[in-house]
Scaffold this motif. Sequence first.
Motif, PDB file in Angstrom:
ATOM      1  N   LYS A   1       0.868  -1.294   0.141  1.00 11.31           N
ATOM      2  CA  LYS A   1      -0.362  -0.254  -0.013  1.00 11.31           C
ATOM      3  C   LYS A   1       0.811   1.555   0.112  1.00 11.31           C
ATOM      4  O   LYS A   1       1.555   1.379   0.850  1.00 11.31           O
ATOM      5  CB  LYS A   1      -1.046   0.048   1.645  1.00 11.31           C
ATOM      6  N   PRO A   2       0.496   2.519  -0.816  1.00 15.13           N
ATOM      7  CA  PRO A   2       1.725   3.091  -0.849  1.00 15.13           C
ATOM      8  C   PRO A   2       1.242   4.377   1.256  1.00 15.13           C
ATOM      9  O   PRO A   2       0.202   4.372   1.335  1.00 15.13           O
ATOM     10  CB  PRO A   2       0.724   4.361  -1.930  1.00 15.13           C
ATOM     11  N   VAL A   3       2.371   5.069   1.152  1.00 12.16           N
ATOM     12  CA  VAL A   3       2.955   5.355   1.549  1.00 12.16           C
ATOM     13  C   VAL A   3       2.961   6.711   2.203  1.00 12.16           C
ATOM     14  O   VAL A   3       3.764   7.631   2.824  1.00 12.16           O
ATOM     15  CB  VAL A   3       3.146   4.104   3.048  1.00 12.16           C
ATOM     16  N   ALA A   4       3.621   6.428   0.905  1.00  9.79           N
ATOM     17  CA  ALA A   4       5.011   8.359   1.183  1.00  9.79           C
ATOM     18  C   ALA A   4       4.901   8.275  -0.994  1.00  9.79           C
ATOM     19  O   ALA A   4       4.845   7.252  -1.423  1.00  9.79           O
ATOM     20  CB  ALA A   4       6.291   8.116   1.840  1.00  9.79           C
ATOM     21  N   LEU A   5       5.793   9.804  -0.715  1.00  7.19           N
ATOM     22  CA  LEU A   5       6.009  10.499  -2.205  1.00  7.19           C
ATOM     23  C   LEU A   5       6.779  10.630  -2.245  1.00  7.19           C
ATOM     24  O   LEU A   5       7.654  11.037  -1.253  1.00  7.19           O
ATOM     25  CB  LEU A   5       5.250  11.399  -3.005  1.00  7.19           C
ATOM     26  N   HIS A   6       8.118  10.324  -2.922  1.00  6.14           N
ATOM     27  CA  HIS A   6       9.504  10.592  -3.084  1.00  6.14           C
ATOM     28  C   HIS A   6       9.778  11.853  -4.289  1.00  6.14           C
ATOM     29  O   HIS A   6       9.359  11.138  -5.422  1.00  6.14           O
ATOM     30  CB  HIS A   6      10.492   9.667  -2.640  1.00  6.14           C
TER      31      HIS A   6
ATOM     32  N   VAL B   1      -0.748   8.898   4.360  1.00  6.05           N
ATOM     33  CA  VAL B   1      -1.113   8.992   5.734  1.00  6.05           C
ATOM     34  C   VAL B   1      -0.855   9.760   5.906  1.00  6.05           C
ATOM     35  O   VAL B   1      -2.316  10.535   6.953  1.00  6.05           O
ATOM     36  CB  VAL B   1      -0.115   7.828   6.013  1.00  6.05           C
ATOM     37  N   ASP B   2      -0.025  10.847   7.160  1.00  5.68           N
ATOM     38  CA  ASP B   2       0.034  11.685   7.918  1.00  5.68           C
ATOM     39  C   ASP B   2       0.372  13.378   7.184  1.00  5.68           C
ATOM     40  O   ASP B   2       0.012  14.496   7.800  1.00  5.68           O
ATOM     41  CB  ASP B   2       0.253  11.129   9.138  1.00  5.68           C
ATOM     42  N   GLY B   3       0.773  13.307   6.134  1.00  3.48           N
ATOM     43  CA  GLY B   3       1.075  15.045   5.685  1.00  3.48           C
ATOM     44  C   GLY B   3       2.442  15.154   5.986  1.00  3.48           C
ATOM     45  O   GLY B   3       3.206  16.351   5.590  1.00  3.48           O
ATOM     46  N   SER B   4       3.090  14.341   7.251  1.00  4.15           N
ATOM     47  CA  SER B   4       4.708  14.891   7.472  1.00  4.15           C
ATOM     48  C   SER B   4       5.587  14.999   6.021  1.00  4.15           C
ATOM     49  O   SER B   4       5.685  13.816   5.328  1.00  4.15           O
ATOM     50  CB  SER B   4       4.999  14.183   8.622  1.00  4.15           C
TER      51      SER B   4
ATOM     52  N   ASN C   1      12.039  19.213   8.437  1.00  3.08           N
ATOM     53  CA  ASN C   1      11.102  18.113   8.936  1.00  3.08           C
ATOM     54  C   ASN C   1      10.095  19.333   9.004  1.00  3.08           C
ATOM     55  O   ASN C   1      10.283  19.909   9.450  1.00  3.08           O
ATOM     56  CB  ASN C   1      11.593  17.416   9.855  1.00  3.08           C
ATOM     57  N   THR C   2       8.511  18.352   8.865  1.00  2.00           N
ATOM     58  CA  THR C   2       8.063  18.911   8.899  1.00  2.00           C
ATOM     59  C   THR C   2       6.562  18.324  10.042  1.00  2.00           C
ATOM     60  O   THR C   2       6.857  16.717   8.998  1.00  2.00           O
ATOM     61  CB  THR C   2       7.347  20.020   7.143  1.00  2.00           C
ATOM     62  N   GLY C   3       5.624  18.155  10.970  1.00  2.00           N
ATOM     63  CA  GLY C   3       4.277  17.770  10.850  1.00  2.00           C
ATOM     64  C   GLY C   3       4.810  16.535  11.919  1.00  2.00           C
ATOM     65  O   GLY C   3       6.535  16.979  12.469  1.00  2.00           O
ATOM     66  N   ASP C   4       4.035  16.212  12.468  1.00  2.00           N
ATOM     67  CA  ASP C   4       3.837  15.388  13.972  1.00  2.00           C
ATOM     68  C   ASP C   4       4.167  14.542  13.075  1.00  2.00           C
ATOM     69  O   ASP C   4       4.025  13.086  14.224  1.00  2.00           O
ATOM     70  CB  ASP C   4       2.990  16.279  15.120  1.00  2.00           C
TER      71      ASP C   4
END
Length: 166
Positions: A75-80, A90-93, A119-122
Amino acid sequence: MKRMTVALAVGALLVGGAATASATPPASKVPDAIKVPAGNRALASYAAEGVQIYGCASGTWTLLQPAAVLTRHGKPVALHSKGPVWTSTVDGSTVGAAAAASSPRKDTIPELLLKAILNTGDGVFGKVTYIQRLNTRGGVAPAGPCAAGAQTAVRYSADYAFWVAG
């Protein structure tokens, strides 16, 4: 045009589905040059499928940017993307990084150690300190000369290991 190229490349990856990659190797198999400094612990590891996008400048292929989808259990979880930057779907960080060390591999792009510079987001990437690009396959720039302004996307895959202080 460049944004469209990246969007099309990432879109094709999402539609085509992500392949599974091998597990991140044990620390003993990671080249010394790209080992994470003491005081950091493994957070997560994701398989990545994507492209390295090259542009022609002065008759030579030059890396413009990566475009890849990171997955966990298919399942996709991030873009590079360009930066390089990784963004959690998932959470925008996000985490942005700069290359700290490289370990060449035959017939593929090198394995890397990258140090976080933004780094951005929690979320999952909010406190990442280091990233390793491991088990690289493909992605090498085409051989030979090229025509000014030309672009090409070369498929690659890798495993990305994310680390945090602690």
